[in-house]
Enzyme design. Structure first.
Site, short mmCIF file in Angstrom:
data_model
loop_
_atom_site.label_atom_id
_atom_site.label_comp_id
_atom_site.label_asym_id
_atom_site.label_seq_id
_atom_site.Cartn_x
_atom_site.Cartn_y
_atom_site.Cartn_z
N CYS A 1 42.04 18.81 29.10
CA CYS A 1 41.77 19.36 30.43
C CYS A 1 40.96 20.65 30.33
O CYS A 1 40.99 21.48 31.23
CB CYS A 1 43.09 19.62 31.17
SG CYS A 1 44.02 18.15 31.58
N GLU B 1 29.07 15.02 32.89
CA GLU B 1 29.68 15.02 34.22
C GLU B 1 28.61 15.16 35.29
O GLU B 1 27.61 15.87 35.06
CB GLU B 1 30.71 16.15 34.33
CG GLU B 1 31.91 15.97 33.43
CD GLU B 1 32.98 17.05 33.62
OE1 GLU B 1 32.79 17.92 34.49
OE2 GLU B 1 34.00 17.01 32.93
N ILE C 1 45.32 29.93 29.21
CA ILE C 1 45.84 28.65 29.69
C ILE C 1 46.71 27.99 28.63
O ILE C 1 47.81 27.49 28.92
CB ILE C 1 44.68 27.73 30.12
CG1 ILE C 1 43.95 28.34 31.31
CG2 ILE C 1 45.19 26.34 30.47
CD1 ILE C 1 42.66 27.64 31.69
N ASP D 1 40.59 14.96 31.71
CA ASP D 1 40.12 15.48 33.00
C ASP D 1 38.66 15.90 32.92
O ASP D 1 38.03 16.15 33.95
CB ASP D 1 40.99 16.68 33.41
CG ASP D 1 40.66 17.20 34.79
OD1 ASP D 1 40.56 16.38 35.73
OD2 ASP D 1 40.50 18.43 34.95
N HIS E 1 37.80 15.96 36.75
CA HIS E 1 37.75 17.41 36.58
C HIS E 1 38.55 18.12 37.68
O HIS E 1 38.04 18.95 38.43
CB HIS E 1 36.30 17.92 36.58
CG HIS E 1 36.13 19.19 35.79
ND1 HIS E 1 35.02 19.44 35.04
CD2 HIS E 1 36.94 20.26 35.63
CE1 HIS E 1 35.14 20.64 34.46
NE2 HIS E 1 36.29 21.15 34.80
N LEU E 2 39.84 17.80 37.70
CA LEU E 2 40.73 18.34 38.74
C LEU E 2 41.56 19.53 38.25
O LEU E 2 42.44 19.99 38.97
CB LEU E 2 41.69 17.23 39.21
CG LEU E 2 41.06 15.99 39.85
CD1 LEU E 2 42.15 15.01 40.24
CD2 LEU E 2 40.24 16.38 41.06
N GLY E 3 41.28 20.02 37.05
CA GLY E 3 42.11 21.07 36.47
C GLY E 3 42.38 22.24 37.39
O GLY E 3 43.48 22.76 37.45
N ALA E 4 41.35 22.66 38.13
CA ALA E 4 41.50 23.81 39.03
C ALA E 4 41.60 23.40 40.49
O ALA E 4 41.50 24.25 41.37
CB ALA E 4 40.32 24.76 38.83
N ASP F 1 44.82 28.37 16.52
CA ASP F 1 43.91 29.28 17.22
C ASP F 1 43.58 30.41 16.24
O ASP F 1 44.45 31.19 15.88
CB ASP F 1 44.57 29.85 18.48
CG ASP F 1 43.60 30.65 19.34
OD1 ASP F 1 42.69 31.27 18.76
OD2 ASP F 1 43.77 30.66 20.56
#
Length: 531
Positions: A232, A263, A154, A258, A281-284, A173
């Protein structure tokens, strides 16, 4: 008998039909996922459980699932699955990390735009009949530096999209190679440099011990004044209390979240602060992503239940359908080698050393290792499989080592397994012949050529005349038919072994009769899963 799968959350009809088209019996009942008592009462009927986020696959549920082989999560996060319990039970846990990559990356970009231009607040103000142009002064993205924490699937897409927006991109990273960074067109930096340089920071890492609160108060203090933070990925990557204080002080100019530490998030230090954009939590949450992950999980679960192919498993090495086909005989051999040693070893095992020689050394060794360890562990627990065996070995402090080498013997390939106990080492080697059948080729350093059968008898003795006669007459007297008879010796007059493949289990009476002859140092019956 066809495998049976329960779909206990809302998955698309397309996914449900995939199970049916593959010949898998499927029960589609999204209401069960919210009813833990009902799920507990029926879970033992199923080989597979397909879920999203509503179903909680707890330790209690998993332990009640006597037939369960795989849990498939349509999505990335598996917080609702007790992975440790699943591994101990031998249940594979799969997710679908690629089905919602685009959707989640796009949401992060959308959130970045929203916080840069204060779109939610401006929209609410305009809906209220106000016209506050001067209040909502934003910033451009063009020319700004985006710091990406986590440049995996991602995060990599976010990097590409940001470069398309003419942003400069720096990435932190630990697993990002210089070659991959150059291919993405980003600059690889350490975390402190990213914090100091970035105008926007976006997170795309899983929540682990290393990443939990990676943006804590100390990290936030190192950020460039006026920075905007987007999360996110997963809740708990950012210290929400510390970020709220930085937002109030003006050190951080805005945030877009997000995901939250707790939660569903009914309360958070970030709520009701100016220029903080929050979504549930709308990422997907796009129709395309939900369809993609549902289809992927159905295909992955079907492949595993029907062919043994393992894709995107979180507690076992992945094995492609092609690998499952070509490695089948070698996986069987790995299990047989482990089973031989497991049944012959009564002392606690300290270490398992596995040698791969020749063409087998280029195969999926992680999966073959699991096969060996499972074979060994089954001697003490028949319910162990390739998922649970490494967990049990680790719990017992058993060290597992692997060596691979180029062809060094008369065989194109072979596997040799050695176990180390407090008092001794025991080894066995095997290969797969051109007929696809596994064979034992060496036991205790003695060369043999032994076909592997379900029921076998193993003996050791000093190399003296008459051993074949004693074995043959004893088997005949007890009406045990010999299918295959293999002998081997270290040297003339030295240590010798015999391995008999027989048609029925070797009884205690047969073992006693052989021991009574005084000819044998060791007499053991062996059982192998040759189905």
């Amino acid at each position: 008998m066809a495998p049976k799968v329960l779909v206990s959350d809302k998955l698309s009809e397309t996914a449900v039909q995939i199970f049916r088209d593959r010949g898998i019996e499927v029960d589609f009942d999204p209401s069960i996922g919210k009813d833990k008592d009902k799920l507990l009462s029926v879970i033992d009927q199923y080989d597979g459980l397909a879920i999203r986020s509503a179903t909680k696959a707890t330790e209690k549920i998993i332990n009640a699932a006597s037939n369960l082989k795989v849990i498939g999560r349509a999505g990335i996060g598996v917080d609702n699955i007790d992975r440790a319990a699943a591994s101990k039970k031998g249940v594979i846990v799969m997710n679908t990390p690629f089905g919602n990559m685009i959707t989640t990356a796009e949401h992060a970009i959308a959130m970045m735009f929203a916080v840069a231009r204060q779109i939610p607040e401006a929209s609410a103000s305009t809906h209220a009949g106000k016209w506050e142009k001067s209040k909502f002064m934003g910033v451009e993205l063009t020319g700004k530096t985006l710091g990406v924490i986590g440049a995996g699937n991602i995060g990599g897409i976010v990097c590409e999209r940001a470069l398309g927006l003419k942003m400069k991109v720096v990435a932190y990273d630990p697993f990002l190679s210089q070659e991959r960074a150059e291919k993405l067109g980003v600059q690889k930096v350490d975390l402190d440099e990213l914090l100091a340089r970035a105008d926007f920071i976006t997170l795309h890492v899983p929540k682990t011990e290393q990443t939990s609160n990676i943006l804590n108060a100390e990290a936030i203090a190192k950020m460039k004044p006026g920075v905007r933070v987007i999360n996110c990925a997963r809740g708990g990557l950012v210290d929400e209390v510390a970020l709220a204080e930085a937002l109030k002080s003006g050190h951080v100019a805005g945030a877009a979240f997000d995901v939250f530490e707790v939660e569903p998030a009914t309360d958070s230090p970030l709520f009701n602060l100016p220029n903080v954009v929050c979504t549930p939590h709308l990422g997907a949450a796009t129709t395309e992503a939900q369809e993609n992950v549902a289809v992927q999980v159905a295909e992955q679960m079907s492949d595993y239940l029907l062919t043994g192919a393992v894709t995107n498993a979180l507690n076992m090495p992945s094995v492609t359908a092609e690998e499952a086909k070509t490695m089948g005989p070698w996986l069987a051999l790995a299990g047989h080698l482990g089973a031989f040693i497991g049944q012959m070893t009564s002392e606690p095992i300290k270490a398992i050393n596995i040698l791969y020689d020749g063409t087998v050394a280029s195969m999926n060794l992680a999966a073959l290792n699991c096969g060996v360890v499972a074979g060994i562990m089954k001697a003490g627990n028949p319910d162990v499989n390739m998922v649970s065996a490494p967990v049990i070995a680790e719990e017992r402090g058993i060290k597992i080592s692997t060596t691979n080498q180029n062809k060094s013997g008369v065989f194109d390939a072979y596997i040799k397994v050695t176990v180390v106990t407090q008092t001794r080492e025991r080894s066995v080697a095997g290969t797969v012949f051109s007929d696809g059948k596994p064979r034992f080729i060496q036991i205790k350093g003695i060369n043999v050529d032994a076909e592997i059968g379900r029921h076998m008898l193993y003996t050791t003795n000093n190399d003296v005349p008459g051993i074949i006669g004693v074995l043959g007459s004893t088997m005949g007297k007890n009406e045990v038919n010999i299918a295959n008879f293999t002998l081997g010796r270290a040297a003339e007059g030295g240590q010798a072994i015999a391995l008999l493949y027989v048609d029925a289990p070797v009884s205690d009476l047969v073992l006693a009769d052989l021991q009574a002859t005084g000819k044998f140092n060791q007499v053991s019956r062996l059982e192998f899963d040759v189905s």
